[in-house]
Design a protein around this motif. Sequence first.
Motif, PDB file in Angstrom:
ATOM      1  N   SER A  37       0.942  -1.222   0.001  1.00  0.00           N
ATOM      2  CA  SER A  37       0.177   0.015   0.134  1.00  0.00           C
ATOM      3  C   SER A  37       0.606   1.218   0.147  1.00  0.00           C
ATOM      4  O   SER A  37       0.348   2.346  -0.384  1.00  0.00           O
ATOM      5  N   ALA A  38       2.271   1.353   0.494  1.00  0.00           N
ATOM      6  CA  ALA A  38       2.821   2.392   0.521  1.00  0.00           C
ATOM      7  C   ALA A  38       3.461   2.773  -0.747  1.00  0.00           C
ATOM      8  O   ALA A  38       3.857   3.873  -1.150  1.00  0.00           O
ATOM      9  N   ALA A  40       1.690   3.186  -3.227  1.00  0.00           N
ATOM     10  CA  ALA A  40       0.629   3.917  -4.261  1.00  0.00           C
ATOM     11  C   ALA A  40       1.125   5.324  -4.063  1.00  0.00           C
ATOM     12  O   ALA A  40       0.644   6.043  -5.217  1.00  0.00           O
ATOM     13  N   THR A  41       1.881   5.825  -3.112  1.00  0.00           N
ATOM     14  CA  THR A  41       2.647   7.013  -3.377  1.00  0.00           C
ATOM     15  C   THR A  41       3.866   7.105  -4.028  1.00  0.00           C
ATOM     16  O   THR A  41       4.640   6.317  -3.961  1.00  0.00           O
ATOM     17  N   PRO A  42       3.866   8.045  -4.997  1.00  0.00           N
ATOM     18  CA  PRO A  42       5.213   8.010  -5.953  1.00  0.00           C
ATOM     19  C   PRO A  42       6.555   8.077  -4.892  1.00  0.00           C
ATOM     20  O   PRO A  42       6.306   8.762  -3.872  1.00  0.00           O
ATOM     21  N   CYS A  44       8.964   9.767  -5.068  1.00  0.00           N
ATOM     22  CA  CYS A  44       9.743  11.062  -4.981  1.00  0.00           C
ATOM     23  C   CYS A  44       9.042  11.621  -3.560  1.00  0.00           C
ATOM     24  O   CYS A  44       9.579  12.628  -2.980  1.00  0.00           O
ATOM     25  N   TRP A  45       7.672  11.151  -3.420  1.00  0.00           N
ATOM     26  CA  TRP A  45       7.049  11.813  -2.248  1.00  0.00           C
ATOM     27  C   TRP A  45       7.318  11.163  -0.784  1.00  0.00           C
ATOM     28  O   TRP A  45       7.163  11.528   0.219  1.00  0.00           O
ATOM     29  N   ARG A  46       7.808   9.691  -1.254  1.00  0.00           N
ATOM     30  CA  ARG A  46       8.167   9.063   0.022  1.00  0.00           C
ATOM     31  C   ARG A  46       9.524   9.360   0.537  1.00  0.00           C
ATOM     32  O   ARG A  46       9.987   9.320   1.885  1.00  0.00           O
ATOM     33  N   ARG A  47      10.359   9.824  -0.252  1.00  0.00           N
ATOM     34  CA  ARG A  47      11.853   9.867   0.266  1.00  0.00           C
ATOM     35  C   ARG A  47      11.907  11.270   0.921  1.00  0.00           C
ATOM     36  O   ARG A  47      11.369  12.159   0.643  1.00  0.00           O
TER      37      ARG A  47
END
Length: 56
Positions: A37-38, A40-42, A44-47
């Motif tokens: 599920s994680a 699903a976020t791009p 570049c937004w997770r880093r």
Amino acid sequence: MKQLQKWFDILAGISEAERHRQALAQAIFNHAGPDLSALATPACWRRASHVRSGRR
């Protein structure tokens, strides 16, 4: 609806044994995988941002 699916399976050549194997594989592997599920976020937004200003 199940009857229609059964007729389609017969026409497509999918046997009862094949459907049983698919159901068994789904029961075994359906919930055993990692939580995606994680993703699903791009990325570049997770880093975390590592860019720092060079000026002081």
